[in-house]
Design a protein around this motif. Structure first.
Motif, PDB file in Angstrom:
ATOM      1  N   SER A  30      85.321  75.070 -32.923  1.00  0.00           N
ATOM      2  CA  SER A  30      85.263  73.628 -32.743  1.00  0.00           C
ATOM      3  C   SER A  30      86.434  72.951 -33.443  1.00  0.00           C
ATOM      4  N   SER A  31      86.600  71.669 -33.147  1.00  0.00           N
ATOM      5  CA  SER A  31      87.725  70.923 -33.710  1.00  0.00           C
ATOM      6  C   SER A  31      87.599  70.732 -35.219  1.00  0.00           C
ATOM      7  N   SER A  32      86.409  70.914 -35.767  1.00  0.00           N
ATOM      8  CA  SER A  32      86.216  70.744 -37.210  1.00  0.00           C
ATOM      9  C   SER A  32      86.501  72.019 -37.995  1.00  0.00           C
ATOM     10  N   GLN A  33      86.842  73.103 -37.280  1.00  0.00           N
ATOM     11  CA  GLN A  33      87.042  74.387 -37.938  1.00  0.00           C
ATOM     12  C   GLN A  33      88.520  74.768 -38.029  1.00  0.00           C
ATOM     13  N   LYS A  34      88.840  75.435 -39.107  1.00  0.00           N
ATOM     14  CA  LYS A  34      90.147  76.068 -39.240  1.00  0.00           C
ATOM     15  C   LYS A  34      90.013  77.501 -38.764  1.00  0.00           C
ATOM     16  N   THR A  35      90.994  77.959 -38.012  1.00  0.00           N
ATOM     17  CA  THR A  35      90.878  79.292 -37.436  1.00  0.00           C
ATOM     18  C   THR A  35      92.059  80.178 -37.794  1.00  0.00           C
ATOM     19  N   LYS A  36      91.800  81.451 -37.744  1.00  0.00           N
ATOM     20  CA  LYS A  36      92.854  82.436 -38.003  1.00  0.00           C
ATOM     21  C   LYS A  36      92.635  83.653 -37.112  1.00  0.00           C
ATOM     22  N   LEU A  37      93.644  83.986 -36.331  1.00  0.00           N
ATOM     23  CA  LEU A  37      93.595  85.196 -35.523  1.00  0.00           C
ATOM     24  C   LEU A  37      93.918  86.393 -36.405  1.00  0.00           C
ATOM     25  N   ILE A  38      93.038  87.371 -36.390  1.00  0.00           N
ATOM     26  CA  ILE A  38      93.259  88.575 -37.183  1.00  0.00           C
ATOM     27  C   ILE A  38      93.907  89.664 -36.340  1.00  0.00           C
TER      28      ILE A  38
END
Length: 238
Positions: free
Chosen positions: A160-168
């Motif tokens: 969601s737009s409220s989350q920070k994401t990281k591709l592993i």
């Protein structure tokens, strides 16, 4: 309902979330080793997407507009059923043409927009969901290489737009001549962090997405079971 004019081949509704390795992509590099839209903020990363405005990416965004970030979250015998494994149950959908394993004890729940959902009754972040949307594409590779597809899906679909994401990690594998991409990523919300796995593929005129995951604090305990879930996912002709 959402319909994106930039994608003439995909017009869908917005929803909530073996094999031999062919390539493993880390930080934009491919290591040979035979083995849709909601925007979220990226954690710092050195990887870049080489075809950010290409038609494949636009169609992925169109796909993303149909898959909402539910991701917080008929078992039957068949020739196509996933191979049984201790501690898992198999589910086969003969109508939509897919099969996979899920951990024993998870319960099936109904979530609008998802084709199948099973979840742990105690740990709310431990679940598996299957989403299907129409596509005229014939192969997942038509959308681009694994890392490019993974980055687009994570930014616009899988968090969601409220989350920070990281591709592993983003990997490609082949089952009976059909290409699958598997994505490992982290989605960080204000009150929790989910470590997730998704596998995507195309067949029967559908874009299939299966996603599972757990709270980051339980990842070490759950990762082998969750990997079994996504690795067991297969599609078949219907």
């Amino acid at each position: 309902m959402v319909s994106l004019s930039t994608s003439p081949s995909i017009h869908l509704t917005r929803l909530p979330n073996a094999s031999t390795q062919v390539g493993v992509y880390r930080n934009g590099q491919c290591r040979r080793n035979t083995s849709f839209g909601v925007r979220s903020e990226h954690l710092p990363s050195t990887s870049t997407s080489p075809c950010q405005d290409g038609p494949g990416r636009r169609q992925l965004i169109a796909i993303g507009a149909t898959v909402a970030p539910w991701l917080l979250l008929s078992q039957q015998s068949s020739t196509f059923a996933a191979e049984s494994k201790k501690g898992f149950l198999s589910v086969t959908d003969k109508k939509d043409g897919y099969t996979f394993l899920y951990p024993f004890g998870w319960q099936e729940v109904v979530v609008e927009g998802q084709d199948k959902v099973f979840k742990d009754v105690i740990e709310p972040l431990e679940s598996v969901s299957v989403n299907l949307i129409p596509t005229v594409k014939q192969d997942i590779r038509d959308f681009g290489p694994p890392q490019e597809v993974a980055e687009t899906l994570i930014k616009r679909v899988l968090a969601s737009s409220s989350q920070k994401t990281k591709l592993i990690e983003a990997t490609e594998h082949d089952v009976d001549g059909k290409a699958y991409y598997t994505i490992e990523f982290i989605a960080q919300a204000p009150t929790y962090t989910r470590h997730a796995l998704s596998t995507v593929c195309i067949g029967n005129g559908k874009f299939y997405t299966v996603t599972t995951g757990s709270n980051e604090r339980r990842w070490d305990k759950m990762k082998d079971r969750l990997k079994t879930v996504v690795e067991s996912f297969q599609i078949f002709n219907v």
